[in-house]
Scaffold this motif. Structure first.
Motif, PDB file in Angstrom:
ATOM      1  N   ILE A   1       0.863  -1.177   0.000  1.00  0.00           N
ATOM      2  CA  ILE A   1       0.000   0.000   0.000  1.00  0.00           C
ATOM      3  C   ILE A   1       0.906   1.236   0.000  1.00  0.00           C
ATOM      4  O   ILE A   1       1.826   1.323   0.806  1.00  0.00           O
ATOM      5  N   PHE A   2       0.638   2.186  -0.882  1.00  0.00           N
ATOM      6  CA  PHE A   2       1.471   3.385  -0.938  1.00  0.00           C
ATOM      7  C   PHE A   2       1.193   4.349   0.208  1.00  0.00           C
ATOM      8  O   PHE A   2       2.054   5.098   0.617  1.00  0.00           O
TER       9      PHE A   2
ATOM     10  N   TRP B   1      -0.678   4.038   3.858  1.00  0.00           N
ATOM     11  CA  TRP B   1      -1.457   3.283   4.826  1.00  0.00           C
ATOM     12  C   TRP B   1      -1.708   4.139   6.069  1.00  0.00           C
ATOM     13  O   TRP B   1      -1.041   5.142   6.312  1.00  0.00           O
ATOM     14  N   LYS B   2      -2.685   3.728   6.842  1.00  0.00           N
ATOM     15  CA  LYS B   2      -3.126   4.468   8.026  1.00  0.00           C
ATOM     16  C   LYS B   2      -1.950   4.704   8.982  1.00  0.00           C
ATOM     17  O   LYS B   2      -1.254   3.764   9.358  1.00  0.00           O
ATOM     18  N   ASP B   3      -1.764   5.963   9.366  1.00  0.00           N
ATOM     19  CA  ASP B   3      -0.742   6.369  10.339  1.00  0.00           C
ATOM     20  C   ASP B   3       0.679   5.968   9.939  1.00  0.00           C
ATOM     21  O   ASP B   3       1.536   5.745  10.792  1.00  0.00           O
ATOM     22  N   MET B   4       0.934   5.914   8.637  1.00  0.00           N
ATOM     23  CA  MET B   4       2.272   5.543   8.182  1.00  0.00           C
ATOM     24  C   MET B   4       3.316   6.548   8.649  1.00  0.00           C
ATOM     25  O   MET B   4       4.449   6.172   8.921  1.00  0.00           O
TER      26      MET B   4
ATOM     27  N   LEU C   1       3.699  -1.479   7.989  1.00  0.00           N
ATOM     28  CA  LEU C   1       2.946  -2.277   7.023  1.00  0.00           C
ATOM     29  C   LEU C   1       3.689  -3.584   6.777  1.00  0.00           C
ATOM     30  O   LEU C   1       4.884  -3.581   6.462  1.00  0.00           O
ATOM     31  N   LEU C   2       2.983  -4.701   6.933  1.00  0.00           N
ATOM     32  CA  LEU C   2       3.492  -6.008   6.507  1.00  0.00           C
ATOM     33  C   LEU C   2       2.666  -6.416   5.306  1.00  0.00           C
ATOM     34  O   LEU C   2       1.440  -6.325   5.334  1.00  0.00           O
ATOM     35  N   TYR C   3       3.337  -6.875   4.249  1.00  0.00           N
ATOM     36  CA  TYR C   3       2.648  -7.211   3.003  1.00  0.00           C
ATOM     37  C   TYR C   3       3.369  -8.358   2.309  1.00  0.00           C
ATOM     38  O   TYR C   3       4.444  -8.791   2.720  1.00  0.00           O
TER      39      TYR C   3
ATOM     40  N   LEU D   1       8.881   4.454  -1.500  1.00  0.00           N
ATOM     41  CA  LEU D   1       8.714   4.811  -0.087  1.00  0.00           C
ATOM     42  C   LEU D   1       9.906   5.625   0.414  1.00  0.00           C
ATOM     43  O   LEU D   1       9.731   6.621   1.132  1.00  0.00           O
ATOM     44  N   ARG D   2      11.111   5.219   0.022  1.00  0.00           N
ATOM     45  CA  ARG D   2      12.304   5.979   0.421  1.00  0.00           C
ATOM     46  C   ARG D   2      12.245   7.403  -0.133  1.00  0.00           C
ATOM     47  O   ARG D   2      12.581   8.365   0.553  1.00  0.00           O
ATOM     48  N   GLN D   3      11.812   7.529  -1.380  1.00  0.00           N
ATOM     49  CA  GLN D   3      11.703   8.843  -2.012  1.00  0.00           C
ATOM     50  C   GLN D   3      10.635   9.701  -1.330  1.00  0.00           C
ATOM     51  O   GLN D   3      10.827  10.900  -1.131  1.00  0.00           O
ATOM     52  N   MET D   4       9.513   9.073  -0.963  1.00  0.00           N
ATOM     53  CA  MET D   4       8.461   9.791  -0.255  1.00  0.00           C
ATOM     54  C   MET D   4       8.989  10.347   1.063  1.00  0.00           C
ATOM     55  O   MET D   4       8.721  11.497   1.427  1.00  0.00           O
ATOM     56  N   GLN D   5       9.737   9.531   1.767  1.00  0.00           N
ATOM     57  CA  GLN D   5      10.265   9.976   3.053  1.00  0.00           C
ATOM     58  C   GLN D   5      11.301  11.082   2.848  1.00  0.00           C
ATOM     59  O   GLN D   5      11.283  12.099   3.542  1.00  0.00           O
TER      60      GLN D   5
END
Length: 194
Positions: free
Chosen positions: A119-120, A122-125, A131-133, A149-153
């Motif tokens: 999930i790109f 997720w709740k309270d990320m 997130l486990l997937y 995800l690294r880029q988003m952060q």
């Protein structure tokens, strides 16, 4: 104790080739998964299976196999899970599409989001939920997802992230999973090594 695993793909011969699994046959893979699972899981433990146990739910061999796996099994449905056989459904304490739970690493409690699919958002990320997937296996798709995800952060593009965004692929073929259910602590520590 709580354990997690995904994408066993039992009775799916192409999974050995697709994932480059270290087994010469489906029987060898099944034997290793059964041994690894039952050597560490007790009937008092909970195992969250994040989808794709197999391609079929009506298969007598599959029902027999899953019945012999220890622990209370909670299935987070994947795209390959066929749950049309009532006998198969009865092997699980719960079946759902998505689940939110809590678990600990040492003394620290963590909120978890359990989903078969990555999930790109997720709740309270941005507040520490993990997130486990599964689903993406050890693929270019998964590498791309983790890169995003690294880029988003890095760009802090949506939230004021208080810490590292943490999403872990718990497919059984991942090096830190090694075809056995793992605790959250093992997943967090193990995945950081790879």
């Amino acid at each position: 104790m709580k354990y997690y695993i995904s994408d066993l793909h039992l009775f799916h011969e192409k999974a050995i080739q697709y994932d480059h699994r270290p087994f010469d046959s489906m029987e060898e893979m099944h034997e290793a998964i059964m041994k690894n699972w039952n050597d560490r899981v007790t009937n008092g433990d909970i195992v969250y299976i994040l989808g794709d146990i197999s391609l079929r739910g009506k298969n007598e061999e599959l029902i027999s196999f899953v019945a012999r796996l220890k622990g209370r099994k909670v299935l987070i449905k994947g795209n390959h899970d066929d749950l049309s056989d009532y006998r198969y459904q009865q092997l699980f304490a719960e079946i759902c599409d998505y689940k939110e739970i809590q678990d600990s690493v040492g003394q620290e409690k963590h909120g978890l989001i359990l989903s078969h699919y990555p999930i790109f958002s997720w709740k309270d990320m941005g507040r520490g939920k993990i997130l486990l997937y599964g689903h993406t296996h050890e693929s270019e798709e998964d590498k791309y997802y983790q890169s995003c995800l690294r880029q988003m952060q890095k760009n802090d593009c949506r939230h004021a992230y208080s810490g590292k965004l943490r999403a872990y692929n718990i497919g059984c073929m991942m090096p830190y999973m090694n075809y056995e259910p793992r605790t959250l602590e093992e997943i967090v520590i193990g995945s950081d090594r790879f």
